[in-house]
Write a protein that holds these residues in place. Sequence first.
Motif, PDB file in Angstrom:
ATOM      1  N   ALA A   1      11.419  12.377   2.026  1.00 33.04           N
ATOM      2  CA  ALA A   1      11.467  12.661   1.003  1.00 33.04           C
ATOM      3  C   ALA A   1      12.099  11.441   0.589  1.00 33.04           C
ATOM      4  N   GLY A   2      13.620  11.179   1.255  1.00 28.10           N
ATOM      5  CA  GLY A   2      14.231   9.640   0.902  1.00 28.10           C
ATOM      6  C   GLY A   2      13.228   8.386   0.788  1.00 28.10           C
ATOM      7  N   THR A   3      12.013   8.583   1.802  1.00 28.57           N
ATOM      8  CA  THR A   3      11.345   7.403   2.007  1.00 28.57           C
ATOM      9  C   THR A   3      10.629   6.842   0.638  1.00 28.57           C
ATOM     10  N   VAL A   4      10.244   8.554   0.299  1.00 32.14           N
ATOM     11  CA  VAL A   4       9.358   8.480  -0.901  1.00 32.14           C
ATOM     12  C   VAL A   4       9.729   7.412  -2.176  1.00 32.14           C
ATOM     13  N   THR A   5      11.413   8.342  -2.106  1.00 32.17           N
ATOM     14  CA  THR A   5      12.193   7.881  -3.076  1.00 32.17           C
ATOM     15  C   THR A   5      12.294   6.163  -3.370  1.00 32.17           C
ATOM     16  N   THR A   6      12.204   5.882  -2.245  1.00 30.59           N
ATOM     17  CA  THR A   6      12.904   4.962  -1.826  1.00 30.59           C
ATOM     18  C   THR A   6      11.475   3.521  -2.411  1.00 30.59           C
ATOM     19  N   TRP A   7      10.566   3.712  -2.000  1.00 34.84           N
ATOM     20  CA  TRP A   7       9.073   3.203  -2.103  1.00 34.84           C
ATOM     21  C   TRP A   7       8.961   4.146  -3.902  1.00 34.84           C
ATOM     22  N   LEU A   8       8.898   4.669  -4.501  1.00 29.57           N
ATOM     23  CA  LEU A   8       8.977   4.817  -6.174  1.00 29.57           C
ATOM     24  C   LEU A   8       9.604   3.952  -6.091  1.00 29.57           C
ATOM     25  N   SER A   9      11.064   3.491  -6.552  1.00 32.98           N
ATOM     26  CA  SER A   9      11.401   2.717  -6.834  1.00 32.98           C
ATOM     27  C   SER A   9      11.558   1.466  -6.810  1.00 32.98           C
ATOM     28  N   ARG A  10      11.043   0.915  -5.224  1.00 30.54           N
ATOM     29  CA  ARG A  10      10.645  -0.391  -5.506  1.00 30.54           C
ATOM     30  C   ARG A  10       9.310  -0.482  -6.129  1.00 30.54           C
ATOM     31  N   GLY A  11       8.690   0.045  -5.693  1.00 31.71           N
ATOM     32  CA  GLY A  11       7.027  -0.035  -6.254  1.00 31.71           C
ATOM     33  C   GLY A  11       6.789  -0.046  -8.202  1.00 31.71           C
TER      34      GLY A  11
ATOM     35  N   ALA B   1       0.883  -1.123  -0.224  1.00 31.45           N
ATOM     36  CA  ALA B   1      -0.218  -0.207  -0.177  1.00 31.45           C
ATOM     37  C   ALA B   1       0.617   1.208   0.526  1.00 31.45           C
ATOM     38  N   ASP B   2       2.102   1.423   0.641  1.00 29.05           N
ATOM     39  CA  ASP B   2       2.580   2.059   0.929  1.00 29.05           C
ATOM     40  C   ASP B   2       3.413   2.739  -0.481  1.00 29.05           C
ATOM     41  N   GLN B   3       3.706   1.208  -1.293  1.00 27.32           N
ATOM     42  CA  GLN B   3       4.492   1.873  -2.596  1.00 27.32           C
ATOM     43  C   GLN B   3       3.413   2.099  -3.840  1.00 27.32           C
ATOM     44  N   ARG B   4       2.405   1.683  -3.372  1.00 23.41           N
ATOM     45  CA  ARG B   4       1.309   2.077  -4.898  1.00 23.41           C
ATOM     46  C   ARG B   4       0.334   3.690  -4.468  1.00 23.41           C
ATOM     47  N   ARG B   5       0.825   4.221  -2.752  1.00 22.62           N
ATOM     48  CA  ARG B   5       0.274   5.213  -2.714  1.00 22.62           C
ATOM     49  C   ARG B   5       1.357   6.678  -3.131  1.00 22.62           C
ATOM     50  N   VAL B   6       2.678   6.363  -3.252  1.00 22.13           N
ATOM     51  CA  VAL B   6       3.566   7.015  -3.380  1.00 22.13           C
ATOM     52  C   VAL B   6       3.500   7.043  -5.536  1.00 22.13           C
ATOM     53  N   ILE B   7       3.195   5.861  -5.798  1.00 24.97           N
ATOM     54  CA  ILE B   7       3.205   5.953  -7.005  1.00 24.97           C
ATOM     55  C   ILE B   7       2.512   6.517  -8.224  1.00 24.97           C
ATOM     56  N   VAL B   8       0.689   6.020  -6.361  1.00 22.96           N
ATOM     57  CA  VAL B   8      -0.017   7.182  -8.204  1.00 22.96           C
ATOM     58  C   VAL B   8      -0.247   8.747  -7.968  1.00 22.96           C
ATOM     59  N   LEU B   9       0.029   8.953  -6.574  1.00 24.53           N
ATOM     60  CA  LEU B   9       0.563  10.715  -6.637  1.00 24.53           C
ATOM     61  C   LEU B   9       2.036  10.429  -7.676  1.00 24.53           C
ATOM     62  N   HIS B  10       2.944   9.996  -7.577  1.00 24.44           N
ATOM     63  CA  HIS B  10       4.007  10.920  -8.499  1.00 24.44           C
ATOM     64  C   HIS B  10       3.130  10.783 -10.188  1.00 24.44           C
ATOM     65  N   HIS B  11       2.767   9.412  -9.862  1.00 23.57           N
ATOM     66  CA  HIS B  11       2.790   9.348 -12.106  1.00 23.57           C
ATOM     67  C   HIS B  11       1.264   9.348 -12.224  1.00 23.57           C
TER      68      HIS B  11
END
Length: 158
Positions: free
Chosen positions: A125-135, A98-108
Amino acid sequence: MSSRRVLAQISMIVGSRAEAEDAVAEAYLRAWNRWPRISAYDNPEAWVRQVAYRQAVSTWRKAVNRLQAHRRDTTGRRVEALNPDHVAIVAALRKIPADQRRVIVLHHIAGLSVAEIHRETGIPAGTVTTWLSRGRRALAAHLTDSDTLETGRESRDV
């Protein structure tokens, strides 16, 4: 229109259009009731999106049994006239955390920068970047057309 955009984003984050509709409606009602204060914000839409997300999460926590029954009832149903790519992306989004899904949707989908996601969610911000990459990696694994790859291998073997 802001409401459609927020609804689409929250739908992708929570994985259920019906749950997103309820959460977004509640968020816009709260914004309406507080409009003199909300309208002064730099980005009232971000406030609505955050409230809608929190409302959806709260609903999940309060109604786990209802959601499970709903999912059992809707499993296997097909919605006609949807783009196959859209269906594949939503299905893949449901398979990642869910955390990765959330940042993917918000970003992309919502088009927010890492800094904007940080401001809106409070996630570093570092966590957002990490979750985006993993997502992205997780989505890529779920979006790979393995049947085509296997067919290609089989045809080379023949």
